[in-house]
Scaffold this motif. Sequence first.
Motif, PDB file in Angstrom:
ATOM      1  N   ASN A  96       0.200   8.470  -2.624  1.00  0.00           N
ATOM      2  CA  ASN A  96      -0.857   7.503  -2.322  1.00  0.00           C
ATOM      3  C   ASN A  96      -2.172   8.199  -1.983  1.00  0.00           C
ATOM      4  O   ASN A  96      -3.247   7.715  -2.352  1.00  0.00           O
ATOM      5  N   PRO A 124       5.880   9.262  -1.052  1.00  0.00           N
ATOM      6  CA  PRO A 124       4.933   8.140  -0.899  1.00  0.00           C
ATOM      7  C   PRO A 124       3.587   8.538  -0.315  1.00  0.00           C
ATOM      8  O   PRO A 124       2.537   8.092  -0.802  1.00  0.00           O
ATOM      9  N   VAL A 158       0.063  -0.277   1.277  1.00  0.00           N
ATOM     10  CA  VAL A 158      -0.489   0.684   0.322  1.00  0.00           C
ATOM     11  C   VAL A 158      -1.999   0.512   0.207  1.00  0.00           C
ATOM     12  O   VAL A 158      -2.736   1.480  -0.030  1.00  0.00           O
ATOM     13  N   THR A 195       7.680   5.603  -6.308  1.00  0.00           N
ATOM     14  CA  THR A 195       7.529   6.437  -5.098  1.00  0.00           C
ATOM     15  C   THR A 195       6.614   5.795  -4.064  1.00  0.00           C
ATOM     16  O   THR A 195       5.762   6.452  -3.472  1.00  0.00           O
ATOM     17  N   GLY A 196       6.769   4.479  -3.865  1.00  0.00           N
ATOM     18  CA  GLY A 196       6.033   3.793  -2.808  1.00  0.00           C
ATOM     19  C   GLY A 196       4.564   3.604  -3.087  1.00  0.00           C
ATOM     20  O   GLY A 196       3.775   3.436  -2.148  1.00  0.00           O
ATOM     21  N   THR A 197       4.145   3.601  -4.348  1.00  0.00           N
ATOM     22  CA  THR A 197       2.729   3.416  -4.694  1.00  0.00           C
ATOM     23  C   THR A 197       2.446   2.049  -5.288  1.00  0.00           C
ATOM     24  O   THR A 197       1.361   1.820  -5.820  1.00  0.00           O
TER      25      THR A 197
END
Length: 338
Positions: free
Chosen positions: A203, A199, A119, A286-288
Motif C-alpha cells: 500500500n 499489505p 486502505v 495482498t490487502g490492497t
Amino acid sequence: MAHAHSHTSAMDAGKASVAARTRAQAAARTGAGASNRASNRAVPPSAPRPARARRLLTPWLFLLAPLTLLVTFTYAPIANMVAYSFTDWDGVSPELHYTGAENYAELFTREDLFQVFWVSGYYLAASVIQIVAALYFATILSFSVRFRNFFKGVLFFPSLVNGVAIGFVFLYFFQDGGTFDTVLGLFGHHTDHAWLGTPVSANVSLAGVSIWRYLGMNFVLFLGAIQSVPGELYEAAELDGAGRWHQFRYIIAPGIRPVLTLTVILSVSGSLSAFEIPYIMTGGATGTETFVIQTVKLAFQFNKTGLASAAAVVLLLIILLVTWVQRRLVPDDRVDLV
C-alpha cells in the motif's frame, strides 16, 4: 392719417395670422400626442417582442447539446444505479426482483466489505504529501529560477502518461530484483524485501506511485493560481523588505486559497475512489483492495450487480458528504489582495 390706419390694419392682420398658425401647431401636437397615447394603449408594454424572445431562446439552444449529453451519460446512469441498488439483479438475467434495503443492510453489517476503507488511509496520507510537494514546487518555480521551464516539464510529464502504462512500469519497478532494488544497491543497501508482497509495503508503494502520477496536475493548478496574483504585490513586498516566506504567507497563500480548497476536495475524493493503479499493479491482492476494486469484483466477478450498485451509491454519498463538510469548514470566499 389714412396711411397710419392702413399700417395698423396690416399689423393686426399679421398678428392674427401668427396666432392662427400657433393654434394650428398646438392642435397638431395635441393630436399627435393623443395618437401616440392611443397607439401605446393599443400595444401592451408586456407583449414579447421577437428580438427579446430570440435573446431568451439563444442561450438554451447552445445548452441543448451539453445538457442532453449530461442527462444521458451522467444523471440517467446514476438514476439506474440507484434503482438497481434495491434489487437482486445479477447483471445478466433480464429478470430482477425488488429486495428493499437488503443490499445496504449487507454492506453495513459485513465487516469485510467496509474494511477496504482502511486502505484509503494510505492514499489520503499520499494526497497530503502530494499537495504539499506540488505547492512547494509551484512556489519555487513561480520565481526566477534557472532551468525552470525544464523542471516544469519534468513535473508535469507523469500526467501525460497513460495510467495503465504507469501501472505496468511500476509493477516491474517494485518486483524482486527490479529497478528499485538496483537503485538501492547503488547506495550500498541490498534487500530481498518483496515490496508488493505484504499489505503495508504494498500500500505504501502504491500510494507513492499515486503521488508521482498526480503531482503534475496539482502543480499546474497551483502554478497558474500563483501567476494570476498581480506582480505589483511582489514588488511592493520586496520594497518593504519581505522575504520569500513572508511573500508566500501573506500574498501567495491567501491568493490561491480557492484553488487550494478545490485541490483538497479532489484529492480526498480521489483517495476514496482509488482504482487504476492498484487494480493494474496488484488487482487488489495482498490487502490492497480499494472500495472501487471491491465494487467491480462484486459486479463482474460475483455477479452481484445490485449489491455493487448499493456500494457505489454509498461511495457517492460519502464523497458528497466529505465535500460538503470541507466546504462548510473552508468556505470559498472571494479573496481581494489589492
